[in-house]
Scaffold this motif. Structure first.
Motif, mmCIF file in Angstrom:
data_model
loop_
_atom_site.group_PDB
_atom_site.id
_atom_site.type_symbol
_atom_site.label_atom_id
_atom_site.label_comp_id
_atom_site.label_asym_id
_atom_site.label_seq_id
_atom_site.Cartn_x
_atom_site.Cartn_y
_atom_site.Cartn_z
ATOM 1 N N SER A 13 0.828 -1.198 0.000
ATOM 2 C CA SER A 13 0.000 0.000 0.000
ATOM 3 C C SER A 13 0.866 1.252 0.000
ATOM 4 C CB SER A 13 -0.906 0.015 1.244
ATOM 5 O OG SER A 13 -1.505 1.280 1.415
ATOM 6 N N ILE A 14 0.757 2.047 -1.043
ATOM 7 C CA ILE A 14 1.483 3.312 -1.103
ATOM 8 C C ILE A 14 1.070 4.202 0.064
ATOM 9 C CG2 ILE A 14 1.672 5.489 -2.396
ATOM 10 C CD1 ILE A 14 1.730 3.759 -4.976
ATOM 11 N N ASN A 15 -0.230 4.266 0.342
ATOM 12 C CA ASN A 15 -0.715 5.134 1.426
ATOM 13 C C ASN A 15 -0.099 4.776 2.769
ATOM 14 O OD1 ASN A 15 -2.289 6.509 -0.399
ATOM 15 N ND2 ASN A 15 -4.165 5.415 0.111
ATOM 16 N N GLU A 16 0.162 3.486 3.006
ATOM 17 C CA GLU A 16 0.742 3.067 4.282
ATOM 18 C C GLU A 16 2.235 3.374 4.378
ATOM 19 O OE1 GLU A 16 -0.134 -1.003 5.279
ATOM 20 O OE2 GLU A 16 -2.289 -0.690 5.003
ATOM 21 N N VAL A 17 2.979 3.233 3.282
ATOM 22 C CA VAL A 17 4.431 3.407 3.351
ATOM 23 C C VAL A 17 4.900 4.816 3.012
ATOM 24 C CG1 VAL A 17 4.843 0.968 2.872
ATOM 25 C CG2 VAL A 17 4.931 2.613 1.003
ATOM 26 N N LEU A 18 4.081 5.600 2.333
ATOM 27 C CA LEU A 18 4.492 6.934 1.900
ATOM 28 C C LEU A 18 4.975 7.825 3.051
ATOM 29 C CD1 LEU A 18 4.855 8.548 -0.691
ATOM 30 C CD2 LEU A 18 2.531 9.405 -0.396
ATOM 31 N N PRO A 19 4.324 7.816 4.220
ATOM 32 C CA PRO A 19 4.818 8.656 5.315
ATOM 33 C C PRO A 19 6.264 8.347 5.727
ATOM 34 C CG PRO A 19 2.576 7.970 5.769
ATOM 35 C CD PRO A 19 3.033 7.191 4.563
ATOM 36 N N PHE A 20 6.700 7.098 5.584
ATOM 37 C CA PHE A 20 8.093 6.772 5.887
ATOM 38 C C PHE A 20 9.030 7.563 4.981
ATOM 39 C CE2 PHE A 20 11.899 4.319 4.785
ATOM 40 C CZ PHE A 20 12.522 4.286 6.030
#
Length: 134
Positions: A13-20
């Motif tokens: 999921s881009i939405n899950e990892v993007l904040p990293f």
């Protein structure tokens, strides 16, 4: 080969990892787009001297979905920027390199792309990437 254009990273999921990538590291997300022909959603991250391409499957028929099932999240491919992708493909084939595509196809960012088979890349999936910068 001109340079490394980007490193593809398979994610659930881009939405899950993007904040990293955007908050923890912190790099800048350039844009997010869908590539319907590949059944993927991609996010390009500016990591300074190279871009990172987060690859999220849209559905189970995506090669990224199969990659994630088999190997989990992580580096998927390294992409090299090239001029005249057709000529590069011919040159590589003449040198015995097995290609996944003998003709380029449309990839993210409207780039023409073609992949070298990992067997020819000693276990690494490499992408040739020609961008129309006009």
């Amino acid at each position: 080969m001109k340079k490394v254009d980007h490193i593809g990273i398979a994610v659930h999921s881009i939405n899950e990892v993007l904040p990293f990538y955007t908050k923890t590291l912190p790099f800048h997300c350039l844009h997010i787009e869908e590539v319907p022909s590949e059944n993927i959603r991609v996010a390009f991250i500016d990591a300074g001297n190279v871009k990172l391409e987060l690859l999220e499957p849209i559905n189970e028929s995506s090669t990224i979905a199969k990659f994630l099932e088999k190997r989990g999240q992580g580096i998927h491919h390294v992409a090299f920027s090239v001029d005249d992708i057709q000529t590069r493909i011919r040159e590589l084939r003449d040198k015995g390199v097995q290609m996944i595509q003998d003709t380029p196809k449309l990839g993210a960012g409207c780039a023409q792309v073609a992949f070298l088979h990992p067997k020819s890349g000693h276990g690494v999936l490499y992408e040739l990437c020609e961008k129309n910068e006009k």
